[in-house]
Design an enzyme around this catalytic site. Structure first.
Site, PDB file in Angstrom:
ATOM      1  N   ASP A  11      43.980  41.445  41.366  1.00 50.10           N
ATOM      2  CA  ASP A  11      43.940  40.670  42.612  1.00 50.10           C
ATOM      3  C   ASP A  11      44.250  41.600  43.888  1.00 50.10           C
ATOM      4  O   ASP A  11      45.049  42.281  43.538  1.00 50.10           O
ATOM      5  CB  ASP A  11      45.155  39.574  42.521  1.00 50.10           C
ATOM      6  CG  ASP A  11      44.723  38.599  43.820  1.00 50.10           C
ATOM      7  OD1 ASP A  11      44.689  37.192  43.395  1.00 50.10           O
ATOM      8  OD2 ASP A  11      44.825  38.802  44.878  1.00 50.10           O
ATOM      9  N   ASP A 105      37.953  38.227  45.615  1.00 50.24           N
ATOM     10  CA  ASP A 105      39.201  39.399  45.377  1.00 50.24           C
ATOM     11  C   ASP A 105      40.018  39.372  44.073  1.00 50.24           C
ATOM     12  O   ASP A 105      40.904  40.087  43.874  1.00 50.24           O
ATOM     13  CB  ASP A 105      40.205  39.298  46.584  1.00 50.24           C
ATOM     14  CG  ASP A 105      41.339  38.669  46.289  1.00 50.24           C
ATOM     15  OD1 ASP A 105      41.245  37.407  45.709  1.00 50.24           O
ATOM     16  OD2 ASP A 105      42.616  38.925  46.810  1.00 50.24           O
ATOM     17  N   GLU A 106      39.355  38.551  43.150  1.00 50.92           N
ATOM     18  CA  GLU A 106      40.144  38.412  41.749  1.00 50.92           C
ATOM     19  C   GLU A 106      39.297  38.474  40.626  1.00 50.92           C
ATOM     20  O   GLU A 106      37.967  37.889  40.586  1.00 50.92           O
ATOM     21  CB  GLU A 106      41.084  37.389  41.624  1.00 50.92           C
ATOM     22  CG  GLU A 106      40.700  36.226  41.853  1.00 50.92           C
ATOM     23  CD  GLU A 106      41.836  34.962  41.808  1.00 50.92           C
ATOM     24  OE1 GLU A 106      42.755  34.970  40.767  1.00 50.92           O
ATOM     25  OE2 GLU A 106      41.843  34.276  42.845  1.00 50.92           O
TER      26      GLU A 106
END
Ligand code: TTP
Ligand code: MG
Length: 360
Positions: A11, A105-106
């Protein structure tokens, strides 16, 4: 239980803000907040400096401005974040193992069977830092749930490895909401049952949980309180891959267009090679100055990842179509893959999570 499974969750730290800081280095170290405009705008993300003022994601921007009047407020630039996200995912894809992007973002990464899962993830973090100048946090565990909670435990720049037992002990006193899947409503209902911690949740009998929350949710709460999670890393394979360009000035005449297609075929072939894919179907996309768009496709006798074959097919399709108007966009697409998915690395020494426990 399968104790040899190893999953990572990666993340990015303060993602939108960190990406903004790449082009605004002058703002480094300042409270920076990415938020929309207008009366109903919310904060998408806040730099760690801004978080000290109590500013956080999903907060109304008006409230953030009261808490942090001297903060720098930026409008979100989603295409820019999406582009950066693709670069991050490409670094992960290079591992050649199944991975599941969950947001920009992860991502979850299946490390099971890799000889050096920890080194693999430190390598990913290093590449993201060196190539993109961005920081990420990583959690490693025997399943997605442990990995996810671990990645959040020591942000920013966290790197936390936990067995299921360690996770149960470490987060025992945390509120149930720490567990993904337990939202505010469930948390409230648990509180009415006297449960305010994850350890407290473990004290409730399965029968009671089922009675109160239903068969499915009851089981899920019971398992999640114990960090049991069998969900697979769900690989989303793309059915085709393509390269396309929009031109500053419209193209006229076949030679100029053929040159572009040849370059795109090179790139596409390199992409296929990297992903160990061979395509049976090659298509071109042509968008004219009036935005009319056509595609033309051809199925090959044999699947290919050869730039020359892709280029020749694309040129053949272009000549047959013979655009009558100037062209503002051209693209080549490869599809109908013969061998989908990533190469599995040879199974080597398996690092078990019991070993991880002894390392820290
Ligand atoms: P997160 O990973 O939740 O947050 P973050 O990356 O900003 O910060 P960190 O992980 O270090 O705690 O979300 C990723 C991005 O998603 C975030 O940069 C902005 C966006 N986002 C929203 O737009 N709205 C939200 O409510 C949240 C939580 C995130
Ligand atoms: Mg993040």
């Amino acid at each position: 239980m399968d104790t040899s499974r190893i999953v990572a969750h990666l993340d990015m730290d303060a993602f939108y803000v960190s990406v903004e800081l790449l082009r605004r280095p002058d703002l480094r170290g300042k409270p920076v907040i990415v938020a929309g405009s207008g009366p109903r705008a919310v904060v998408t993300t806040a730099s760690y400096e801004a978080r000290k003022f109590g500013v956080g994601s999903a907060m109304p921007a008006s409230r953030a401005r009261r808490l942090c009047p001297d903060g720098v407020y930026l409008r979100p630039d989603f295409p820019y974040y999406r582009d950066t996200s693709r670069r991050i995912m490409a670094i992960i894809a290079d591992l050649g193992v199944p991975y599941e992007p969950v947001s920009l973002d992860e991502a979850y990464i299946e490390l099971t069977g890799l000889p050096y899962p920890v080194d693999t993830m430190t390598g990913v973090v290093r590449r993201i830092r060196e190539e993109l100048s961005l920081d990420a946090s990583v959690g490693i565990g025997p399943n997605k749930l442990v990995a996810k909670v671990a990645s959040d435990a020591e942000k920013p720049r966290g790197f936390v490895m936990l067995s299921r037992e360690r996770a149960m002990a470490r987060f025992a006193d945390e509120p149930p909401r720490l567990i993904p899947g337990i939202g505010p409503k469930t948390a409230e209902r648990l509180e009415r049952l006297g449960v305010t911690t994850i350890a407290g949740l473990r004290e409730l009998e399965l029968d009671l949980l089922i009675e109160r929350f239903g068969e499915h949710s009851g089981h899920s709460l019971f398992n999640r309180a114990r960090f049991i999670d069998n969900a697979p890393v769900a690989v989303r394979e793309r059915k085709s891959r393509s390269v396309e360009n929009t031109f500053d000035r419209d193209l006229r005449g076949l030679p100029a267009m053929e040159e572009v297609l040849a370059g795109q075929a090179e790139k596409l072939a390199a992409d296929l090679l990297k992903r160990d894919l061979r395509a049976r179907n090659i298509a071109i996309k042509v968008r004219h100055d009036d935005f009319t768009t056509v595609t033309r496709a051809k199925t090959l006798p044999d699947p290919t990842d050869d730039a020359a074959v892709i280029a020749a097919t694309a040129v053949e399709l272009l000549r047959a179509y013979n655009p009558a108007r100037p062209v503002r966009l051209l693209g080549v697409r490869a599809g109908e893959f013969d061998r989908e998915g990533a190469r599995r690395p040879p199974a080597g020494v398996q690092l078990r999570l019991d070993d991880l426990d002894e390392m820290d």
